[in-house]
Design an enzyme around this catalytic site. Structure first.
Site, PDB file in Angstrom:
ATOM      1  NE  ARG A   5      -2.082  -1.934   3.246  1.00 44.57           N
ATOM      2  CZ  ARG A   5      -1.746  -3.223   3.399  1.00 44.57           C
ATOM      3  NH1 ARG A   5      -2.163  -4.118   2.536  1.00 44.57           N
ATOM      4  NH2 ARG A   5      -1.008  -3.604   4.418  1.00 44.57           N
TER       5      ARG A   5
ATOM      6  CD  GLU B 210       2.571  -6.525  12.448  1.00 41.12           C
ATOM      7  OE1 GLU B 210       1.705  -5.936  11.793  1.00 41.12           O
ATOM      8  OE2 GLU B 210       3.786  -6.285  12.303  1.00 41.12           O
TER       9      GLU B 210
END
Length: 175
Positions: free
Chosen positions: A63, A100
């Site tokens: 993005r 993560e």
């Protein structure tokens, strides 16, 4: 909260359990799909840094590519992709890092920048900071000088900003 932060907040869609159970994904694609909102975001970032403060924009996969293209166009400079490993066709610098929710590697073309070229690095979301830190390091390895790092959304409950210290981090919206 600034008007730009309110605009971003009004376009964020929470997606639970993506890309794996326990993750609440912040989807910004509605923001990118809204032409007027996307223009405000791009113009806000360019205004924040000043059109003459950077010579190129590096966008982090995927993005960040959308943001980089818009910002580069608005500022009249070039856009450079920081890609997932194996996606660039010429000689690259590569670095691995932890997400993560897993591990990944990023690459940038070795000739992406002229030595000393001023680079604004952009992405959609700052979470743990692994992707951002790796990207900033790759830009510098490729000869760029990072003049700024900006994201649309920062997740303040994760250590991204702390991990990037002492670098300056700019977020349009922090949650």
């Amino acid at each position: 909260m600034s008007d730009l932060a309110k605009l971003v907040a009004s376009h964020v869609v929470d997606v639970p359990d993506f890309p794996k159970p326990g993750i609440l994904f912040k989807d910004l694609t509605p923001l990118f799909a809204d032409g007027a909102a996307f223009r405000e975001v791009v113009d806000g970032i360019v205004d924040r840094y000043g059109q003459d403060s950077f010579d190129a924009v590096a966008g982090i996969e995927a993005r960040g590519f959308l943001l980089a293209a818009g910002i580069a166009y608005a500022a009249g400079v070039g856009a450079v992709p920081v890609r997932k490993a194996g996606k660039l066709p010429r000689e690259t610098y590569t670095a691995s890092y932890e997400l993560e929710y897993g591990e990944a590697a990023l690459e940038i073309h070795r000739d992406a920048f002229r030595a000393g070229q001023r680079v604004l690095v952009v992405d959609d979301v700052l979470a743990t900071g692994g992707t951002a830190a790796t990207s900033l390091d790759l830009v510098e390895r490729a000869g760029g000088v990072v003049t700024g790092f900006t994201v649309v959304l920062e997740l303040s409950f994760l250590p991204g900003r702390k991990r990037l210290a002492p670098r300056d981090v700019h977020a349009l919206l922090t949650v």
